[in-house]
Enzyme design. Structure first.
Site, PDB file in Angstrom:
ATOM      1  N   TYR A 170       0.870  -1.180   0.000  1.00 47.05           N
ATOM      2  CA  TYR A 170       0.000   0.000   0.000  1.00 47.05           C
ATOM      3  C   TYR A 170       0.906   1.228   0.000  1.00 47.05           C
ATOM      4  O   TYR A 170       1.709   1.421   0.921  1.00 47.05           O
ATOM      5  CB  TYR A 170      -0.908   0.013   1.227  1.00 47.05           C
TER       6      TYR A 170
ATOM      7  N   ASP B 228       9.424   3.228   0.667  1.00 49.41           N
ATOM      8  CA  ASP B 228       8.257   3.904   1.216  1.00 49.41           C
ATOM      9  C   ASP B 228       8.354   3.787   2.732  1.00 49.41           C
ATOM     10  O   ASP B 228       7.977   2.778   3.316  1.00 49.41           O
ATOM     11  CB  ASP B 228       6.975   3.249   0.681  1.00 49.41           C
TER      12      ASP B 228
ATOM     13  N   LYS C  65       2.963  11.014   7.469  1.00 46.32           N
ATOM     14  CA  LYS C  65       2.382  10.715   8.768  1.00 46.32           C
ATOM     15  C   LYS C  65       2.814  11.697   9.857  1.00 46.32           C
ATOM     16  O   LYS C  65       2.438  12.854   9.821  1.00 46.32           O
ATOM     17  CB  LYS C  65       2.699   9.272   9.171  1.00 46.32           C
TER      18      LYS C  65
END
Length: 452
Positions: free
Chosen positions: A176, A258, A285
């Site tokens: 993801y 990532d 984040k």
């Protein structure tokens, strides 16, 4: 005389059927308790359905019978609309690293709000934050900011394609990389952008090599999470990541880490912890202290494209709130020592949780790295994504509902992301609650779980 053994492939025997029925009944009872205790959340959901598809604007927060709506938070606690208090172990899916009321971040935000919010200009805040990040992450010589990890990954892929002059990206099943870059085990997602992707199995170096070599002439990038976050907190083995580093060198593709989630695992993320350096890294984040944020960066010669011929727009890329909060978060609060202490606390907690399932002989385990982990109802612990059985899905829902009943809030999929305010007392409480779940639900775990 004992009844004859049923031939292989026949219908389940009455005891298995009874246990399955017991599991379904337990989930139904837990749903009923959940509904009865949250009338305000239920009412809000009904109103939201009129103006929001599905009653929400963020799919990960959508679950039945309706999602719990939160009203406020403080440190590592949150309160719902019905006034019930929870220990927050969801941690805003890793974005809530600093908890809900870190005063240094609040002070920075209040100060910048007094000076104005939308200045349509460069400022000192972005240079400071960029310098902090380049000083921490081994792969970052230069960096650009976005508003989310999704945007960061999209731009990293754009840069890789422009730099190499190639079009194809190697991704991994269960990965993801954002709302429009999701790669489920079952195949492609309708939400994923129609770019040329090729897929390989996670933690399978041979499969990755075969796929990459078959597309070597047009392979622009290999993008990988050092731990698949939404895929179940499945860590990549160091050997697997090292093989991808070698594969990128062999094919001329750019390796992209990532680290939107895993960057919290040390001052310089998993790349620093493992000593494996990609060409490009994506972040997001927590780094802006809870504000909207993303970043992508890497080698200076690659990033130079953005100064020369590759445009990168975004009205809020350098918004003063994210820049100010990020400077404090990464410059003053989340130091190398704090990052290491959080990592070690998470490692210890996951070990304690896994001891619960092992000691009881149950299909119950937690995978993860450091302060991130996800529960699984199988043994041994999975090394890559898998198709959950109906029994496992039922146990996952039961676990989530039982945790809420005990006043512990975590992700619906069973993921935990520790925030800095979570201390020993809170971790003890979680271990005790999981132990109680294992003891009280033992027959259901044996019925619905998967033993290898």
């Amino acid at each position: 005389m004992a009844p004859p053994t049923a031939p292989a492939g026949t219908l389940a025997q009455p005891e298995t059927l009874r246990r399955n029925s017991d599991l379904d009944s337990a989930v139904a009872e837990a749903r009923a308790r959940y509904t009865n205790r949250r009338p305000a959340s239920a009412a809000l959901h009904q109103k939201a359905l009129e103006v929001l598809p599905g009653g929400n604007t963020r799919s990960v927060l959508s679950y039945g019978p309706f999602p719990t709506a939160m009203e406020r938070g403080e440190d590592c606690r949150v309160w719902d609309l019905d006034g019930q208090e929870y220990l927050d172990l969801c941690g805003e899916y890793t974005a809530g690293l600093f908890g809900h009321s870190e005063p240094r971040i609040h002070d920075a935000l209040h100060a910048v709000l007094r000076r104005g919010t939308n200045l349509a200009a460069v400022g000192a805040g972005e240079e400071r934050l960029a310098r902090l990040l380049c000083g921490r992450f081994p792969s970052l010589q230069q960096v650009r900011f976005t508003n989310s990890g999704t945007e960061a990954n999209l731009m990293a892929l754009t840069v890789a394609r422009a730099f190499t002059g190639r079009g194809t990206t190697l991704v991994f099943r269960g990965g993801y990389h954002g709302g429009v870059l999701t790669f489920p085990l079952t195949g492609s997602s309708m939400a994923t952008l129609p770019l040329p992707f090729v897929l390989a199995d996670y933690n399978d170096s041979e499969d990755a090599a075969a796929v990459a070599r078959a597309h070597a002439g047009d392979l622009a990038a290999i993008i990988v999470e050092p731990m698949q976050g939404s895929g179940g907190c499945i860590p990549a083995t160091p050997e697997f990541l090292a093989s991808l580093r070698a594969l990128a060198d062999e094919t001329g593709a750019l390796l992209i880490f990532d680290e939107v989630m895993t960057s919290r695992m040390s001052a310089g993320g998993m790349q620093a912890r493992l000593g494996i350096t990609p060409e490009l890294t994506t972040l997001g984040k927590y780094i802006a202290g809870g504000m909207s944020f993303g970043a992508f960066g890497g080698r200076a010669d690659i990033m130079a494209l953005l100064a020369e011929k590759l445009p990168h727009a975004g009205t809020f890329n350098n918004n003063v709130l994210s820049m100010a909060a990020g400077g404090v978060a990464m410059g003053e609060i989340f130091t190398a020592d704090v990052a290491e202490a959080l990592y070690q606390r998470g490692e210890k907690l996951r070990g304690r949780l896994n001891a619960v399932g092992t000691a009881a002989g149950l299909p119950l385990c937690f995978t993860g790295i450091g302060s991130m982990m996800t529960v699984h109802f199988r043994q041994p612990a999975p090394r890559r994504g898998y198709a959950a059985t109906p029994g496992e899905e039922a146990l996952r829902e039961l676990f989530f509902l039982d945790m809420l009943e005990a006043g512990i809030y975590l992700a619906r999929r069973g993921m935990v992301a520790l925030s800095l305010p979570v201390g020993e007392a809170e971790m003890d409480r979680f271990v005790d609650t999981v132990t109680e779940f294992a003891e009280s639900r033992r027959p259901l775990l044996l019925a619905g779980g998967v033993a290898g």
